[in-house]
Write a protein that holds these residues in place. Sequence first.
Motif, mmCIF file in Angstrom:
data_model
loop_
_atom_site.group_PDB
_atom_site.id
_atom_site.type_symbol
_atom_site.label_atom_id
_atom_site.label_comp_id
_atom_site.label_asym_id
_atom_site.label_seq_id
_atom_site.Cartn_x
_atom_site.Cartn_y
_atom_site.Cartn_z
ATOM 1 N N HIS A 1 0.833 -1.202 0.000
ATOM 2 C CA HIS A 1 0.000 0.000 0.000
ATOM 3 C C HIS A 1 0.869 1.255 0.000
ATOM 4 O O HIS A 1 2.001 1.245 0.501
ATOM 5 C CB HIS A 1 -0.913 0.007 1.232
ATOM 6 N N GLU A 2 0.334 2.324 -0.547
ATOM 7 C CA GLU A 2 1.009 3.622 -0.487
ATOM 8 C C GLU A 2 0.518 4.322 0.783
ATOM 9 O O GLU A 2 -0.673 4.622 0.913
ATOM 10 C CB GLU A 2 0.698 4.466 -1.722
ATOM 11 N N VAL A 3 1.441 4.574 1.689
ATOM 12 C CA VAL A 3 1.066 5.053 3.021
ATOM 13 C C VAL A 3 1.691 6.415 3.279
ATOM 14 O O VAL A 3 2.893 6.619 3.057
ATOM 15 C CB VAL A 3 1.530 4.062 4.119
ATOM 16 N N SER A 4 0.872 7.334 3.735
ATOM 17 C CA SER A 4 1.360 8.637 4.173
ATOM 18 C C SER A 4 0.840 8.895 5.578
ATOM 19 O O SER A 4 -0.129 8.264 6.027
ATOM 20 C CB SER A 4 0.898 9.743 3.217
ATOM 21 N N VAL A 5 1.494 9.820 6.273
ATOM 22 C CA VAL A 5 1.157 10.109 7.671
ATOM 23 C C VAL A 5 0.857 11.594 7.812
ATOM 24 O O VAL A 5 1.563 12.439 7.250
ATOM 25 C CB VAL A 5 2.322 9.727 8.621
ATOM 26 N N GLU A 6 -0.190 11.905 8.561
ATOM 27 C CA GLU A 6 -0.480 13.281 8.941
ATOM 28 C C GLU A 6 -0.702 13.304 10.445
ATOM 29 O O GLU A 6 -1.555 12.576 10.972
ATOM 30 C CB GLU A 6 -1.715 13.812 8.220
ATOM 31 N N LEU A 7 0.089 14.117 11.149
ATOM 32 C CA LEU A 7 -0.117 14.280 12.578
ATOM 33 C C LEU A 7 -1.345 15.152 12.812
ATOM 34 O O LEU A 7 -1.557 16.142 12.114
ATOM 35 C CB LEU A 7 1.121 14.895 13.234
#
Length: 561
Positions: free
Chosen positions: A26-32
């Motif tokens: 999967h293409e995973v990104s993070v946002e706090l």
Amino acid sequence: MRILLLCHSFNSLSQRLHVDLRRAGHEVSVELDIHDDLTREAVALFSPHLIIAPFLKRPIPADVWRRTLCLIVHPGIRGDKGPSALDWAILESEARWGVTLIEAREEMDAGPVWAWREFPMRPARKSSLYRREVTEAATACVFEALGRIERGEGPVMPANWGRGRERSACRKSDRMLDPALHSAEEALRIIRASDGDPGALLTIVGQTFLVFDAEPAEGLAGPPGTLVGRSRQAVAMAFREGALWVAHLRRPEARSLKLPALRLLGVDADVLPIVARPQPCRYREENGVGVLEFRFHNGAMSSEDCDILREAIVTAKARALPVLVLQGDADCWSNGIHLGIIESADSAADESWRNINAMNELVREIIVTDDRLVIAAVLGNAGAGGVFLSLAADEVWMREGVILNPHYKDMGNLYGSEYWTYLLPARVGEDRARRVMQARLPMGIDEALEFGLATRRLPGNIDAAEQVLHRAVAELAASPELAGRIAAKQARRGRDEAEKPLAAYREEELRRMRRNFYGFDPSYHVARYNFIRKTPKSRTPLTLAIHRATGDEADRGRTMR
């Protein structure tokens, strides 16, 4: 699938999901979760198919979950609602607990259920249960939900209902200890339920503290509320029945530091009797193998801790056994130097220098062990210098599910030492070594094996991992090839030393570290201050937020291969 991880902080569970989801393709990104507008912006930039919230302290904006499927990890059984789920489970001595994956709705913790898992409760600290049982259950829930989504299926339940119930947040009064009222057993349960955050309130010698890292003080007793012993930096306090060892304290003020108890108490330690208690390093022998187990609170190792472990290794090396196992705690192997003690020192630069040199002495003691094979049994997560501590061993046997953070740069562009410039290229090659140190991303077992940071996979279950470990090292000790491997190791170490002495690697690393500690750039000191005092983030690092990154930053956020 494009998946956005929305989290209050990039904690151990968030890192585990980041690793496993990326590994699954999967293409995973993070946002706090800093501000609702930033969350909306992240969704607009990334256009995720799914938002997963592993660790939140606020509701997701309604306009976000109405447009994009949002699944929230709730550390409670079905029907449980409220922000203190795991705390209450410990306080109320639940025999079984669980994790429920809930779709976001207007009412918190009430939406459709996509997956759930339960597990037996251990008598353990909240942070230990979270790192182990909760993390494993949450990961399983997420992948079950992904399977349902990919098959075009919906949630398993239309709403969150079950034997759990709605409960309010734990109050300060729920976490207050009274030695005259509570037995040591009751107090220990409250401390364990408050572990990590926010701590349990206790008055000691007329001062109020938040208490952490407690364990039974067997055989000790006294008038409730009195200190009845000390061992290293821990103190023993008597309760209505029995006593507890209290190892760490924090003042109940914003951004105060959690420190070893005697450092904060300010009492005359000489008036307290020295009493034996379980030590951080324990050595035993079985099947011709020496096993040295060690545990340091949250994996932080002070100068004193490094010296204690090094001395334990020296003692173990006096025994003529062909295999030595260094077995770290199943919660944390090691996270390197002790930033809390450094932050509290009169001179943070001087204490940093002392700590890194003590760490280097420890790592060197392992590297120069040439009369036996050394196995690093990494059963818990490791970060920064702790990763390179494991690489000083001949082999790294790593448990499935462990997360490594083999880099220093998030701590104010810290260069790092622990002989990493010798150990890492020797394991993975110069090119991969550069990529590992620049990536600033967590790494799981598959990448660790591919890169050479681990040499053997152990089962994910702790008990199974220990059984496999001890059986395998016994077989290693009995192997007819062992003598040849030890001889080859001696020859290799001799060649390496002739080509470039260990002292030269250390001198070069420390020259760079001295600039971090004493130079004009304060980045390390600022980053350490913000980290140890839990200063809220003002932005998500671009290596995690690939939806905000461009060019090289985005590439590093997507892969290290």
